[in-house]
Design a protein around this motif. Structure first.
Motif, short mmCIF file in Angstrom:
data_model
loop_
_atom_site.label_atom_id
_atom_site.label_comp_id
_atom_site.label_asym_id
_atom_site.label_seq_id
_atom_site.Cartn_x
_atom_site.Cartn_y
_atom_site.Cartn_z
N TYR A 96 0.83 -1.21 0.00
CA TYR A 96 0.00 0.00 0.00
C TYR A 96 0.86 1.26 0.00
O TYR A 96 0.69 2.15 -0.83
N ILE A 154 -7.63 5.15 -3.80
CA ILE A 154 -6.79 3.97 -3.64
C ILE A 154 -7.71 2.76 -3.73
O ILE A 154 -8.63 2.61 -2.93
N GLU A 155 -7.48 1.92 -4.72
CA GLU A 155 -8.35 0.79 -4.98
C GLU A 155 -7.59 -0.52 -4.91
O GLU A 155 -6.39 -0.57 -5.23
N ILE A 156 -8.28 -1.57 -4.48
CA ILE A 156 -7.69 -2.91 -4.45
C ILE A 156 -7.94 -3.57 -5.79
O ILE A 156 -9.08 -3.66 -6.25
N ARG A 157 -6.87 -4.05 -6.43
CA ARG A 157 -6.99 -4.70 -7.72
C ARG A 157 -6.80 -6.20 -7.57
O ARG A 157 -5.95 -6.66 -6.81
N TYR A 207 -2.39 -2.77 -4.63
CA TYR A 207 -3.11 -1.52 -4.37
C TYR A 207 -2.77 -0.54 -5.49
O TYR A 207 -1.60 -0.33 -5.82
N GLU A 208 -3.81 0.04 -6.07
CA GLU A 208 -3.59 1.04 -7.12
C GLU A 208 -3.95 2.42 -6.59
O GLU A 208 -5.07 2.66 -6.17
N CYS A 209 -2.98 3.30 -6.63
CA CYS A 209 -3.18 4.68 -6.21
C CYS A 209 -3.44 5.52 -7.45
O CYS A 209 -2.62 5.53 -8.39
#
Length: 219
Positions: free
Chosen positions: A33, A68-71, A89-91
Motif C-alpha cells: 500500500y 486507492i483501490e484494491i486490484r 493496491y492502485e493509487c
C-alpha cells in the motif's frame, strides 16, 4: 376576465473558449500500500518541479480526485474453478491545470510533462474562464426574444401587450466546454517534443441555448 399571453423566449450565444484545461491521471500499482502512495507522490513532485522550471507556480496543478483501490484478477485453476487473486493496491490521482488560452503556454506545459518521469495520459479541453457573463447574456437574449415574439403576436391579433405577470425559469448548469478535445498518451507525444512549443490549435466555439417563459396581460 383578464386575458393573458404566455411566450417562451429562446436565447442563444456562441462563445470562443478562453481557457485551456489539461487533465491527466497518475496511476501506480504495488503489492504494498505505502509503495503505491509514495510512487504517486514522487511522480507528482517531479511534475511540480518540471512546471517550476518552465516558469509556472506549482499551485497551478490541482487535484480533482484521489483514490486507492484494491486490484485483483479472476484466475482459473487446473480444475476449471475461478479464484480471485490479489494484484495489489492502485493509487490514482486525478489532476488538472487551467490557464488562459494560449497555445504557446500549452506547449510549455506539455514540455514540462514531457521532461518529467511521470507517464500520464493527457486530455486537453477548452472552456470558458468566467461563465457568469455568458449565462447573463443568454438570459438577456431569451428575454428579448420572448418580448419580441409577444409583441408580434399582439400586433397581429390586434391586442396590446400589458403588464408582465410572471416569469418561469428552470435554472440548470450549462456545459461550458468546447467539443474540441485533444488526447495523447506520453508514448505518442515523445516524438513531437520539438513541435510542442509551436502548437496551433483553434478550438470549436461553444454554442449555448437557454429558455425563459413569460406571462403578460394583454389589453
Amino acid at each position: 376576465m383578464n386575458r393573458m399571453i404566455t411566450v417562451k423566449g429562446i436565447g442563444s450565444i456562441s462563445a470562443r473558449p478562453d481557457q485551456i484545461v489539461v487533465s491527466f491521471t497518475l496511476a501506480n500499482l504495488d503489492l504494498v500500500y505505502q509503495n503505491a502512495v509514495e510512487a504517486t507522490a514522487s511522480q507528482l513532485e517531479d511534475i511540480q518541479e518540471s512546471l517550476e522550471e518552465m516558469g509556472f507556480d506549482r499551485s497551478i496543478l490541482k487535484t480533482t480526485d484521489f483514490q486507492i483501490e484494491i486490484r485483483s484478477d479472476s484466475i482459473k485453476d487446473h480444475e476449471g474453478n475461478y479464484h480471485r487473486v490479489f494484484k495489489g493496491y492502485e493509487c490514482l490521482q486525478y489532476l488538472k491545470l487551467e490557464f488562459d488560452f494560449d497555445p504557446k503556454v500549452l506547449g510549455m506545459v506539455l514540455q514540462a510533462l514531457f521532461v518529467s518521469d511521470a507517464n500520464p495520459e493527457l486530455s486537453i479541453g477548452f472552456s470558458i474562464k468566467d461563465p457568469t457573463a455568458i449565462k447573463e447574456e443568454l438570459l438577456r437574449s431569451a428575454t428579448m426574444d420572448a418580448r419580441r415574439r409577444a409583441e408580434i403576436l399582439c400586433e397581429a391579433s390586434g391586442a396590446r401587450l400589458g403588464e408582465l405577470l410572471s416569469i418561469e425559469y428552470d435554472w440548470n448548469e450549462k456545459n461550458m466546454r468546447s467539443r474540441t478535445v485533444f488526447r495523447m498518451p506520453k508514448r505518442e507525444f515523445l516524438q513531437f517534443e520539438g513541435a510542442m512549443m509551436n502548437m496551433a490549435i483553434e478550438p470549436e466555439s461553444i454554442d449555448l441555448r437557454d429558455s425563459v417563459t413569460f406571462v403578460w396581460q394583454i389589453d
